[in-house]
Write a protein that holds these residues in place. Structure first.
Motif, PDB file in Angstrom:
ATOM      1  N   THR A  74      30.117 -47.337  79.998  1.00  0.00           N
ATOM      2  CA  THR A  74      29.054 -47.365  78.457  1.00  0.00           C
ATOM      3  C   THR A  74      28.112 -48.213  79.355  1.00  0.00           C
ATOM      4  O   THR A  74      27.216 -47.793  78.270  1.00  0.00           O
ATOM      5  CB  THR A  74      30.139 -48.114  77.742  1.00  0.00           C
TER       6      THR A  74
ATOM      7  N   PHE B  78      28.557 -46.710  70.065  1.00  0.00           N
ATOM      8  CA  PHE B  78      29.719 -46.235  71.047  1.00  0.00           C
ATOM      9  C   PHE B  78      31.022 -46.062  70.575  1.00  0.00           C
ATOM     10  O   PHE B  78      31.423 -46.578  69.414  1.00  0.00           O
ATOM     11  CB  PHE B  78      29.199 -46.789  72.399  1.00  0.00           C
ATOM     12  N   ALA B  79      31.997 -45.446  71.160  1.00  0.00           N
ATOM     13  CA  ALA B  79      33.086 -45.598  70.550  1.00  0.00           C
ATOM     14  C   ALA B  79      33.439 -46.419  70.475  1.00  0.00           C
ATOM     15  O   ALA B  79      33.897 -47.391  72.062  1.00  0.00           O
ATOM     16  CB  ALA B  79      34.072 -44.353  71.964  1.00  0.00           C
TER      17      ALA B  79
ATOM     18  N   ASP C  82      29.666 -49.755  66.922  1.00  0.00           N
ATOM     19  CA  ASP C  82      30.881 -49.210  68.172  1.00  0.00           C
ATOM     20  C   ASP C  82      30.918 -48.566  66.298  1.00  0.00           C
ATOM     21  O   ASP C  82      30.249 -48.309  65.548  1.00  0.00           O
ATOM     22  CB  ASP C  82      32.229 -50.040  68.388  1.00  0.00           C
ATOM     23  N   SER C  83      31.447 -47.695  67.308  1.00  0.00           N
ATOM     24  CA  SER C  83      31.854 -45.877  66.192  1.00  0.00           C
ATOM     25  C   SER C  83      33.132 -46.667  64.510  1.00  0.00           C
ATOM     26  O   SER C  83      32.982 -46.321  64.114  1.00  0.00           O
ATOM     27  CB  SER C  83      32.287 -45.131  66.744  1.00  0.00           C
TER      28      SER C  83
ATOM     29  N   LYS D 138      38.293 -49.803  75.418  1.00  0.00           N
ATOM     30  CA  LYS D 138      38.660 -48.716  76.831  1.00  0.00           C
ATOM     31  C   LYS D 138      37.325 -48.568  76.610  1.00  0.00           C
ATOM     32  O   LYS D 138      36.513 -48.201  77.688  1.00  0.00           O
ATOM     33  CB  LYS D 138      38.993 -47.420  76.028  1.00  0.00           C
ATOM     34  N   SER D 139      36.168 -48.693  75.976  1.00  0.00           N
ATOM     35  CA  SER D 139      34.223 -48.327  75.867  1.00  0.00           C
ATOM     36  C   SER D 139      33.506 -49.619  76.522  1.00  0.00           C
ATOM     37  O   SER D 139      32.870 -49.430  77.474  1.00  0.00           O
ATOM     38  CB  SER D 139      33.883 -48.189  74.701  1.00  0.00           C
ATOM     39  N   LYS D 140      34.800 -51.067  77.014  1.00  0.00           N
ATOM     40  CA  LYS D 140      33.994 -51.954  77.772  1.00  0.00           C
ATOM     41  C   LYS D 140      34.309 -51.749  78.845  1.00  0.00           C
ATOM     42  O   LYS D 140      34.767 -52.462  79.908  1.00  0.00           O
ATOM     43  CB  LYS D 140      34.289 -53.903  77.460  1.00  0.00           C
ATOM     44  N   ASN D 141      33.406 -50.981  79.524  1.00  0.00           N
ATOM     45  CA  ASN D 141      33.816 -50.472  81.092  1.00  0.00           C
ATOM     46  C   ASN D 141      32.014 -49.693  81.383  1.00  0.00           C
ATOM     47  O   ASN D 141      31.059 -50.350  80.928  1.00  0.00           O
ATOM     48  CB  ASN D 141      34.162 -49.536  80.761  1.00  0.00           C
TER      49      ASN D 141
END
Lengths: 353, 353
Positions: free
Chosen positions: A84, A73-74, A46-47, A78-81
């Motif tokens: 992504t 990824f960001a 991640d970022s 919230k990105s654990k979707n």
């Protein structure tokens, strides 16, 4: 050369070693070479983690003969979707990654969970490695093969049981963690102590434990459970200590409380329930609070019994009209305890009153 | 009561029965009751199949004590994508389907593949049942536990090995299939004959086979392979007879040729390669053509060796510099044959020239 590393062997549907030590990021290639011949690798991270550690891992991989691509990824839950997850799959396909290649999950729990799930699905399964860079991921999500993404209706609702081919835990990486994140990890560490060993709790409180020893101890606790109940049909449920209430607390807090902080509060609630039921002796509750406070973890949160109830009942592990709670008998031993769903509000109410 | 049904038992990572017969849609509830106690079910189907068969299945389920919800998506290979997959997962989560509930895949290969994959991922795996309503799905995709979705880069690039708890094949449903779809199924039926049994080919040509017998025979062929190589590491590759070229043909045709039609052409190409290599005796090629023609299947398609090559090399099963072809030694016996990737264009060129 790798000095002073600890190795924990896991025998599940896949067998693998967890290697724990300082400075291991620069040994990732060397460690992998012992288990998989050089191939293409894709580091998923991640970022937050990328600027800190990707270069070291890529250098180590290339030195050992692996090629390395990267997907970033960001950072954040919230990105654990699903979006992504699908992007990672499309990236792997567009790069023509094959069944004999390798994914490398470099980061905390979100990275590990989503990368593991992608590895399990891409071409119906390719190898992956967990390189946890948070204490929480090191002691919890990187071990045991539970992978997942969140859906709109809740956390971890889609995923797979899928074991990595190795876990490489460089405890130096914890040094860049914000204090709140470290505390979050200790919530799970203390959970293991309450679940399995009073002496471990005592040594945590004495402050004499080395971080490598703490991680080793926790992954052995988890390993032993996973080996006996990989697919979460019985004993593995013990690892949910504090989690039934934690899910509601996280939600009500709008995720301003971290998972670890919510688990801390949830563990206190579970212990209070156990006291109310006469399952553990009076005062256990206070002992648990003291441990959590020592590690800067919260022990209370402003939530209603209704809110706790609602979250608990939407939990995916629920079957029919019973809910299984994990309750301490004493520090070092917990039990699974089925309660009727209709009594739940009353049970929570008495525990938080 | 169920008369004249055939049952084929599969022993894989999950054990289950394939039940084959006429009019079985009205027995779905009754059959399930023998293996899973009444629960919530979600029928996943497409817009072609739904108006034809959903009501019969729902009625049968409800009569046996199951509740039934329904999720319908637009028919066609275009729906077999990540978006539909995620929509199904979100639907299950919003309906609070639990680990003890059941998915029912009612339809052809697209429905079966995507529903099986969703079942494998939702809550890390819930039970599902295959009810194939096409000959192709009945003899091929509904058996063996390969589930998948397409990604932008190609077909079936994400998925899982995940076995159903039952396959219920009502051969009456084939009667509503367009002729082209039936032919498509026969391409796979003939494939089994070429792979495993000359006599089966002969009886197909004689036209004396009952459809139930044909399905039973094919699923037994497939069952035997799957039981020996569930995870596609060896012998299961034989089932790709005709598929290496077929993938390219489907693509170049812009999917105006069905999968079965492409497999037919691909099988002819594979046989021609085998003749060129001296693996099978001259004339085998002509025999294969005759069988396919008998079932209204194409045996030729206007495609270049370059196009065949490119598609074959992007296939997910390829490892390193070798490609495994499936080639007939004779009608009823095939072999796996590794060729160097660099010779592939020449090999295709000679076969289609």
């Amino acid at each position: 050369m790798m000095k002073n590393t600890k190795t924990v062997a896991v025998k599940a549907s896949g067998n693998y070693d967890i290697t724990i030590g300082k400075g291991l990021l620069s040994n990732v290639g060397e460690i992998l070479k012992g288990i998989k011949k050089p191939c293409r690798t894709v580091i998923v991270t991640d970022s937050n983690v990328d600027p800190l550690y990707s270069d070291a891992v890529i250098e180590s991989l290339e030195k050992a003969g692996y090629s390395a691509d990267k997907y970033v990824f960001a950072a954040g839950e919230k990105s654990k979707n699903a979006a992504t997850f699908v992007e990672i799959l499309e990236f792997l396909a567009s790069e023509k990654i094959t069944r004999s290649d390798l994914l490398v999950a470099l980061g905390g729990g979100v990275v590990g969970d989503i990368t593991g799930f992608a590895a399990s699905c891409y071409l119906r399964g390719i190898d992956f490695v967990q390189i946890p860079t948070t204490l929480l991921a090191a002691v919890d999500s990187s071990v045991g093969g539970k992978t997942a993404i969140d859906l709109k209706a809740g956390k971890n609702l889609a995923g797979a049981f899928y074991q990595p081919i190795a876990v490489i835990c460089d405890t130096d990486t914890f040094e860049t963690l914000p204090e709140k994140e470290v505390a979050c990890g200790y919530a799970e560490v203390i959970k293991y102590g309450i679940l399995f060993e009073k002496e471990f709790c005592d040594s945590l409180m004495s402050g004499k434990c080395d971080i490598d020893e703490i991680v080793e101890k926790c992954v052995i606790f988890k390993r032993d459970i996973v080996e006996r109940d990989e697919f979460d049909n019985g004993e593995r449920k013990l690892l949910n200590l504090g989690h039934t209430a934690a899910h509601g607390i996280e939600k009500v807090s709008g995720y301003s409380l971290t998972h670890g902080q919510a688990v801390a509060v949830g563990t206190v609630i579970a212990t209070k329930i156990a006291e109310n039921f006469g399952i553990c002796k009076e005062g256990t509750y206070r002992e648990v609070e003291k441990m959590l406070e020592e590690f800067n973890l919260p022990t209370k949160y402003d939530i209603t019994a209704e809110e706790l109830c609602e979250a608990a009942l939407s939990d995916k592990k629920r079957q029919s009209s019973k809910l299984t709670l994990v309750l301490p008998e004493k520090i070092g031993k917990c039990v699974l305890y089925d309660v009727d769903v209709e009594n739940l509000k009353d049970i929570f109410s008495k525990a938080i009153g």
